[in-house]
Scaffold this active site. Structure first.
Site, PDB file in Angstrom:
ATOM      1  N   SER A 123       0.815  -1.209   0.000  1.00 53.34           N
ATOM      2  CA  SER A 123       0.000   0.000   0.000  1.00 53.34           C
ATOM      3  C   SER A 123       0.847   1.258   0.000  1.00 53.34           C
ATOM      4  O   SER A 123       0.329   2.332  -0.266  1.00 53.34           O
ATOM      5  CB  SER A 123      -0.982   0.007   1.177  1.00 53.34           C
ATOM      6  OG  SER A 123      -0.422  -0.535   2.325  1.00 53.34           O
ATOM      7  N   HIS A 144      -3.630  -3.533  -5.580  1.00 59.27           N
ATOM      8  CA  HIS A 144      -3.878  -3.004  -4.240  1.00 59.27           C
ATOM      9  C   HIS A 144      -5.334  -3.212  -3.842  1.00 59.27           C
ATOM     10  O   HIS A 144      -6.226  -2.472  -4.254  1.00 59.27           O
ATOM     11  CB  HIS A 144      -3.502  -1.518  -4.185  1.00 59.27           C
ATOM     12  CG  HIS A 144      -3.576  -0.945  -2.811  1.00 59.27           C
ATOM     13  ND1 HIS A 144      -4.101   0.284  -2.526  1.00 59.27           N
ATOM     14  CD2 HIS A 144      -3.194  -1.467  -1.619  1.00 59.27           C
ATOM     15  CE1 HIS A 144      -4.037   0.514  -1.219  1.00 59.27           C
ATOM     16  NE2 HIS A 144      -3.496  -0.535  -0.654  1.00 59.27           N
TER      17      HIS A 144
END
Ligand SMILES: NC(=O)c1ccc[n+]([C@@H]2O[C@H](COP(=O)([O-])OP(=O)(O)OC[C@H]3O[C@@H](n4cnc5c(N)ncnc54)[C@H](O)[C@@H]3O)[C@@H](O)[C@H]2O)c1
Length: 505
Positions: A123, A144
């Site tokens: 992230s 993600h």
């Protein structure tokens, strides 16, 4: 380029919170799934935990029992990386450390086939940096997912500097075939959501640090006026102050300490004190059993004014004029170009937050931006020491007559919602101008990733192209640190393009 074939096994490496969620998504979509974790026994435990979650889906009637049985049979914990050799996709969700991820992908490159897609769920790290040492960095892509992965629809598909278009497209199509909503983005600090969302937290904390309002009041205004699902204080208590601060810190560092992303000192102190939010029982709020939740500031009842004089159409707050009339209060209109003020019987003015402060004018009350003035249940007002009590009372009574609760806060430029939304819009325009993502994908990402009521571009369209720029420009004049400096992209959007259009029409 099509999605990965369902017969192709998917490996998930790192079977903690995110790994388990991602594995469940790939499994329910129909892939054989292999689980690997460096900690002994953890992949087996993860398989059991995923199995238990599938059981609960069956109990709730969301998954047929036969599908659960088939999924369980496709799920295989393994003890060695070499057992991932025939996988078509490996998704990594290990520790958030560059050296650990680089080493893992380096090892995988010697194991999997040349056409195996490699994906990282990082992230905050650079996808480019993770893939840097690979022999074939073109096949590494960022995938993600958001937590909890089985429930959150958004997946940011991140292309690193060396990522092949075919790899990114394959990852994008695969995420879509798993029932997710993918958005494409370049490898930038925070990707789309964590980059653009920073001001939502930062501006709320800044208003609090300026002693203009307490967390409960700011949260109530963000929810009831701004239309956000949660306020910044309650949301960061839920996320964890340490987790939220570390994202802010990482984005700020990655942008070479760009002042627009400066972390909050108040949040730093909170983390230092160990008040991390719900998980420690105390954050901005006390979450102890039986602790009382503080109430937002709500003004006492005041008499509404008999009439108001509207100078201009009130711009993005135009709906207010209709609401005022519907409440039986007379609106006398005066023709002023693009005015955004109401004159009250006291002679004082009620002005939409525009980035200026009350002390600069005689007898002014500012009111904050609302997503939709008709449905907003609360409106913030700010008064300066120069505001007469009568003007504040009339302004308060006016909004109360429209059925709104009123919170009176300190005299801060751009109030709360207006400054927050202006900064979100600015960062969104800046991101598009820098090739991070498309307008459409940014709006999708902010709605699905952080539950914003509308995306920043949609909000911008509703407000009119000059609003965000004008608010930030005024704020920048009063705080020339650069934090509020509107981007060139926003300037072009607000003025330059408009001028050119006028010139050619
Ligand atoms: N938690 C979130 O909300 C969230 C959201 C999006 C992305 N992420 C990212 O996902 C990744 C994982 O986060 P998490 O919250 O699931 O972490 P976690 O701590 O719950 O799980 C990490 C797992 O990785 C294992 N691991 C560590 N090093 C390993 C290695 N070299 N090889 C194999 N396994 C290894 C650990 O034993 C652990 O089981 C991180 O990169 C994180 O930034 C997290």
């Amino acid at each position: 380029m099509t999605a990965l074939d369902l017969s192709s096994p998917v490996a998930v490496v790192g079977t903690g919170t995110m790994g388990q969620g991602i594995a469940q998504v790939a499994l329910v979509a129909g892939h054989p799934v292999r689980l690997y974790d460096a900690a002994a026994g953890r992949a087996r435990d993860a398989a059991a935990a995923i199995g238990a979650r599938l059981d609960r889906l069956v109990e709730k009637g969301k998954l047929p029992g036969a599908d659960r049985d088939a999924a369980r049979a496709r799920l295989q914990p393994v003890e060695r990386l070499t057992e991932l050799a025939d996988c078509g996709l490996v998704v990594e969700a290990v520790l958030e450390r560059l050296d650990v991820k680089q080493e893992l992908f380096g090892a995988l490159e010697d194991i999997v086939a040349d056409d195996c897609l490699l994906a990282t769920n990082t992230s905050s790290l650079s996808v480019t940096a993770i893939g840097g040492p690979l022999r074939h960095p073109g096949r590494l892509v960022g995938l993600h997912f958001f937590n909890p992965a089985p429930l959150m629809p958004l997946v940011e598909v991140v292309s690193g500097f060396a990522t092949d278009v075919t790899s990114a497209t394959r990852a994008y199509e695969t995420a879509r075939s798993w029932g997710k909503t993918p958005v494409a983005c370049a490898d930038t600090p925070g990707f789309i959501v964590n980059r653009i969302a920073r001001p939502f937290y930062a501006e709320a904390f800044a208003v609090h640090e300026a002693q203009a309002a307490d967390p409960a009041t700011i949260d109530a205004i963000l929810r009831e006026s701004g239309g956000f699902r949660m306020g910044a204080f309650e949301l960061t208590d839920l996320i964890g102050q340490d987790v939220n601060e570390s994202v802010t810190h990482s984005v700020w560092q990655s942008f070479f300490q760009d002042v627009r992303f400066t972390p909050s000192l108040a949040q730093r102190r909170l983390v230092e004190s160990g008040r991390l939010g719900r998980k420690t029982g105390h954050g901005w709020y006390d979450h102890a059993e039986g602790a009382e939740r503080p109430e937002p500031h709500t003004a006492d009842k005041e008499q509404p004014p008999a009439y108001v004089v509207a100078e201009g159409g009130l711009g993005p707050a135009a709906e207010l004029l209709t609401l005022i009339r519907e409440a039986g209060i007379q609106v006398r209109e005066e023709d002023e170009d693009n005015g955004t003020r109401l004159v009250l019987p006291s002679g004082g003015q009620l002005v939409l937050a525009d980035g200026q402060t009350g002390v600069e004018f005689r007898d002014v009350v500012y009111f904050d931006l609302a997503l939709d003035y008709r449905t907003a249940t609360r409106v913030a007002l700010s008064a300066s020491p120069d505001t007469s009590p009568r003007t504040l009372a009339e302004a308060t009574g006016l909004f109360q007559a429209l059925g709104k609760d009123v919170s009176v806060i300190g005299d801060v430029p751009g109030m709360i919602v207006a400054r927050t939304v202006a900064r979100l819009i600015d960062l969104a325009h800046d991101a598009v101008a820098k090739g991070v993502a498309t307008e459409e994908d940014i709006d999708t990402a902010m709605r699905l990733g952080v539950n914003y009521p509308v995306g920043p571009f949609e909000w911008d369209r509703r407000l009119g192209r000059e609003f965000a720029f004008d608010v930030l420009d005024e704020m920048h004049e009063r705080d020339p640190s650069g934090r509020y400096a509107p981007s060139l992209a926003l300037y072009r959007h607000a003025y330059a393009v408009e001028d050119r259009r006028e010139g050619t029409s």
